[in-house]
Design a protein around this motif. Structure first.
Motif, PDB file in Angstrom:
ATOM      1  N   SER A   1     -52.488  50.969  91.221  1.00 52.57           N
ATOM      2  CA  SER A   1     -53.812  51.497  90.110  1.00 52.57           C
ATOM      3  C   SER A   1     -54.336  49.362  89.463  1.00 52.57           C
ATOM      4  O   SER A   1     -55.139  48.747  88.917  1.00 52.57           O
ATOM      5  CB  SER A   1     -53.684  52.125  88.776  1.00 52.57           C
ATOM      6  N   ASP A   2     -53.774  48.530  88.902  1.00 52.97           N
ATOM      7  CA  ASP A   2     -53.573  47.372  88.259  1.00 52.97           C
ATOM      8  C   ASP A   2     -54.415  46.495  89.525  1.00 52.97           C
ATOM      9  O   ASP A   2     -55.467  45.462  89.456  1.00 52.97           O
ATOM     10  CB  ASP A   2     -52.179  46.792  87.970  1.00 52.97           C
ATOM     11  N   LEU A   3     -54.499  46.375  91.163  1.00 47.55           N
ATOM     12  CA  LEU A   3     -54.879  46.438  92.252  1.00 47.55           C
ATOM     13  C   LEU A   3     -56.819  46.864  91.903  1.00 47.55           C
ATOM     14  O   LEU A   3     -57.118  46.226  92.350  1.00 47.55           O
ATOM     15  CB  LEU A   3     -54.610  46.312  93.296  1.00 47.55           C
ATOM     16  N   ILE A   4     -56.133  48.453  91.810  1.00 44.64           N
ATOM     17  CA  ILE A   4     -57.877  48.616  92.489  1.00 44.64           C
ATOM     18  C   ILE A   4     -58.688  49.178  91.339  1.00 44.64           C
ATOM     19  O   ILE A   4     -59.458  49.226  91.765  1.00 44.64           O
ATOM     20  CB  ILE A   4     -57.365  49.973  93.758  1.00 44.64           C
ATOM     21  N   GLU A   5     -58.125  49.591  89.818  1.00 45.75           N
ATOM     22  CA  GLU A   5     -58.375  49.168  88.867  1.00 45.75           C
ATOM     23  C   GLU A   5     -60.203  48.451  88.307  1.00 45.75           C
ATOM     24  O   GLU A   5     -59.223  47.121  88.513  1.00 45.75           O
ATOM     25  CB  GLU A   5     -57.996  50.569  87.675  1.00 45.75           C
TER      26      GLU A   5
ATOM     27  N   GLU B   1     -64.748  44.290  95.865  1.00 42.68           N
ATOM     28  CA  GLU B   1     -65.093  43.359  94.534  1.00 42.68           C
ATOM     29  C   GLU B   1     -64.281  43.141  93.485  1.00 42.68           C
ATOM     30  O   GLU B   1     -63.799  42.045  93.019  1.00 42.68           O
ATOM     31  CB  GLU B   1     -65.983  43.231  94.103  1.00 42.68           C
ATOM     32  N   ILE B   2     -63.727  44.388  93.498  1.00 43.83           N
ATOM     33  CA  ILE B   2     -63.193  45.155  91.311  1.00 43.83           C
ATOM     34  C   ILE B   2     -61.814  44.882  92.301  1.00 43.83           C
ATOM     35  O   ILE B   2     -60.831  43.887  91.796  1.00 43.83           O
ATOM     36  CB  ILE B   2     -62.640  46.178  91.457  1.00 43.83           C
ATOM     37  N   PHE B   3     -61.201  45.071  93.620  1.00 36.35           N
ATOM     38  CA  PHE B   3     -59.691  44.939  94.297  1.00 36.35           C
ATOM     39  C   PHE B   3     -59.964  42.653  94.312  1.00 36.35           C
ATOM     40  O   PHE B   3     -58.731  42.314  94.302  1.00 36.35           O
ATOM     41  CB  PHE B   3     -59.772  45.805  95.727  1.00 36.35           C
ATOM     42  N   SER B   4     -60.061  42.644  94.947  1.00 42.81           N
ATOM     43  CA  SER B   4     -60.668  41.087  94.529  1.00 42.81           C
ATOM     44  C   SER B   4     -60.237  40.065  93.918  1.00 42.81           C
ATOM     45  O   SER B   4     -59.677  39.088  94.104  1.00 42.81           O
ATOM     46  CB  SER B   4     -62.076  40.599  95.368  1.00 42.81           C
ATOM     47  N   ASN B   5     -60.983  40.817  92.693  1.00 42.27           N
ATOM     48  CA  ASN B   5     -61.238  39.713  91.346  1.00 42.27           C
ATOM     49  C   ASN B   5     -59.354  40.328  91.004  1.00 42.27           C
ATOM     50  O   ASN B   5     -58.597  39.675  90.711  1.00 42.27           O
ATOM     51  CB  ASN B   5     -62.112  40.475  90.676  1.00 42.27           C
ATOM     52  N   ASN B   6     -58.601  41.986  91.289  1.00 44.26           N
ATOM     53  CA  ASN B   6     -57.320  41.996  90.579  1.00 44.26           C
ATOM     54  C   ASN B   6     -56.243  40.687  91.479  1.00 44.26           C
ATOM     55  O   ASN B   6     -55.425  40.458  90.879  1.00 44.26           O
ATOM     56  CB  ASN B   6     -57.610  43.084  90.388  1.00 44.26           C
ATOM     57  N   LEU B   7     -56.525  40.573  92.807  1.00 45.85           N
ATOM     58  CA  LEU B   7     -56.201  40.371  93.539  1.00 45.85           C
ATOM     59  C   LEU B   7     -55.851  38.665  92.898  1.00 45.85           C
ATOM     60  O   LEU B   7     -55.140  38.192  93.378  1.00 45.85           O
ATOM     61  CB  LEU B   7     -56.494  40.446  95.109  1.00 45.85           C
ATOM     62  N   ARG B   8     -56.781  37.620  92.779  1.00 44.78           N
ATOM     63  CA  ARG B   8     -56.734  36.930  92.823  1.00 44.78           C
ATOM     64  C   ARG B   8     -56.486  36.349  91.005  1.00 44.78           C
ATOM     65  O   ARG B   8     -55.672  35.862  90.995  1.00 44.78           O
ATOM     66  CB  ARG B   8     -58.609  36.680  92.366  1.00 44.78           C
ATOM     67  N   PHE B   9     -56.301  37.683  90.453  1.00 41.97           N
ATOM     68  CA  PHE B   9     -56.041  37.229  88.834  1.00 41.97           C
ATOM     69  C   PHE B   9     -54.460  37.509  89.036  1.00 41.97           C
ATOM     70  O   PHE B   9     -53.709  36.507  88.390  1.00 41.97           O
ATOM     71  CB  PHE B   9     -56.166  38.671  87.975  1.00 41.97           C
ATOM     72  N   PHE B  10     -53.698  38.349  89.835  1.00 39.84           N
ATOM     73  CA  PHE B  10     -52.181  38.142  90.306  1.00 39.84           C
ATOM     74  C   PHE B  10     -51.473  37.203  90.704  1.00 39.84           C
ATOM     75  O   PHE B  10     -50.644  36.782  90.733  1.00 39.84           O
ATOM     76  CB  PHE B  10     -51.934  39.889  90.853  1.00 39.84           C
ATOM     77  N   MET B  11     -52.758  36.812  92.148  1.00 37.87           N
ATOM     78  CA  MET B  11     -51.649  35.420  92.359  1.00 37.87           C
ATOM     79  C   MET B  11     -51.871  33.913  91.872  1.00 37.87           C
ATOM     80  O   MET B  11     -51.156  33.358  91.979  1.00 37.87           O
ATOM     81  CB  MET B  11     -52.557  35.039  94.000  1.00 37.87           C
ATOM     82  N   LYS B  12     -53.220  34.094  90.616  1.00 34.86           N
ATOM     83  CA  LYS B  12     -52.756  33.105  90.233  1.00 34.86           C
ATOM     84  C   LYS B  12     -51.737  33.608  89.094  1.00 34.86           C
ATOM     85  O   LYS B  12     -51.194  32.090  89.059  1.00 34.86           O
ATOM     86  CB  LYS B  12     -54.338  33.179  88.926  1.00 34.86           C
ATOM     87  N   GLN B  13     -51.533  34.278  88.379  1.00 33.42           N
ATOM     88  CA  GLN B  13     -50.653  34.366  87.989  1.00 33.42           C
ATOM     89  C   GLN B  13     -49.186  34.447  88.240  1.00 33.42           C
ATOM     90  O   GLN B  13     -48.174  33.915  87.473  1.00 33.42           O
ATOM     91  CB  GLN B  13     -50.217  36.055  87.082  1.00 33.42           C
ATOM     92  N   LYS B  14     -48.933  34.597  88.992  1.00 32.69           N
ATOM     93  CA  LYS B  14     -47.327  34.877  89.697  1.00 32.69           C
ATOM     94  C   LYS B  14     -47.238  33.516  90.240  1.00 32.69           C
ATOM     95  O   LYS B  14     -46.911  32.908  91.218  1.00 32.69           O
ATOM     96  CB  LYS B  14     -47.640  35.933  90.954  1.00 32.69           C
ATOM     97  N   ASN B  15     -48.635  32.744  90.632  1.00 32.68           N
ATOM     98  CA  ASN B  15     -48.582  31.115  90.920  1.00 32.68           C
ATOM     99  C   ASN B  15     -48.358  31.349  92.808  1.00 32.68           C
ATOM    100  O   ASN B  15     -47.184  30.419  92.828  1.00 32.68           O
ATOM    101  CB  ASN B  15     -47.731  30.376  90.966  1.00 32.68           C
ATOM    102  N   LYS B  16     -48.845  32.244  93.312  1.00 33.88           N
ATOM    103  CA  LYS B  16     -49.025  32.494  95.323  1.00 33.88           C
ATOM    104  C   LYS B  16     -50.283  31.855  95.730  1.00 33.88           C
ATOM    105  O   LYS B  16     -51.028  32.565  95.409  1.00 33.88           O
ATOM    106  CB  LYS B  16     -48.585  33.952  94.952  1.00 33.88           C
ATOM    107  N   SER B  17     -50.228  31.549  96.736  1.00 39.57           N
ATOM    108  CA  SER B  17     -51.419  31.004  97.702  1.00 39.57           C
ATOM    109  C   SER B  17     -51.404  31.874  98.821  1.00 39.57           C
ATOM    110  O   SER B  17     -51.058  33.224  98.905  1.00 39.57           O
ATOM    111  CB  SER B  17     -50.606  29.855  98.715  1.00 39.57           C
ATOM    112  N   ARG B  18     -52.783  32.237  99.530  1.00 38.88           N
ATOM    113  CA  ARG B  18     -52.520  33.341 100.392  1.00 38.88           C
ATOM    114  C   ARG B  18     -51.570  33.078 101.358  1.00 38.88           C
ATOM    115  O   ARG B  18     -51.610  34.212 101.924  1.00 38.88           O
ATOM    116  CB  ARG B  18     -54.279  33.018 100.499  1.00 38.88           C
ATOM    117  N   LYS B  19     -51.667  32.384 101.668  1.00 40.57           N
ATOM    118  CA  LYS B  19     -51.022  31.841 102.562  1.00 40.57           C
ATOM    119  C   LYS B  19     -48.999  31.922 102.838  1.00 40.57           C
ATOM    120  O   LYS B  19     -48.318  32.862 103.232  1.00 40.57           O
ATOM    121  CB  LYS B  19     -50.439  29.981 103.605  1.00 40.57           C
ATOM    122  N   GLU B  20     -48.757  32.168 101.385  1.00 41.84           N
ATOM    123  CA  GLU B  20     -47.136  32.714 101.334  1.00 41.84           C
ATOM    124  C   GLU B  20     -47.717  33.952 100.749  1.00 41.84           C
ATOM    125  O   GLU B  20     -46.027  34.614 101.604  1.00 41.84           O
ATOM    126  CB  GLU B  20     -46.702  32.300  99.362  1.00 41.84           C
TER     127      GLU B  20
END
Length: 130
Positions: free
Chosen positions: A66-70, A8-27
């Motif tokens: 650590s930004d992704l896993i913590e 869950e932590i990884f998922s939340n962090n991944l979503r955060f950085f995707m939004k911040q960098k404006n990246k889609s899953r496909k990209e």
């Protein structure tokens, strides 16, 4: 403090950085040659990636592993709020910039003096270009 799983932590962090960098899953999948279904499992918190994939994503986003896993919910929340505040402020700054570029130097200096007088608590003497 919440008891979130590592997935869950990884998922939340991944979503955060995707939004911040404006990246889609496909990209991301295309850029990093990752199977979309594998990435979807990480994104949805169903599976946890191997360390080599965490390293790959960290490099891609230009962040620490650590930004992704913590658990950084509070930090991510603050960054999101700061980004939103900046997005509200930037158009106002652009209006001032346009106004200052459309006048001669004397008017510009008058406008700057007025701003400095009105907001002296946020201007430092070091800000003076003169």
């Amino acid at each position: 403090m919440t008891n979130k799983s590592n997935k869950e932590i990884f998922s939340n962090n991944l979503r955060f950085f995707m939004k911040q960098k404006n990246k889609s899953r496909k990209e991301i999948c295309d850029d990093l040659n990752i199977k979309y279904t594998t990435f979807a499992d990480w994104y949805n918190g169903n599976k946890y990636p191997r360390i080599d994939k965490i390293e790959l994503l960290a490099k891609y986003f230009n962040i620490q592993k650590s930004d992704l896993i913590e658990n950084k919910d509070d930090i991510n929340k603050n960054l999101t709020e700061l980004t939103e505040k900046n997005n509200e402020t930037i158009p106002q700054i652009r209006v001032i910039q346009r106004a200052m570029t459309n006048v001669d130097e004397n008017k510009r200096n008058e406008m700057l003096a007025l701003l400095k007088t009105s907001f002296k608590d946020i201007f430092n003497e070091e800000d003076d270009d003169n």
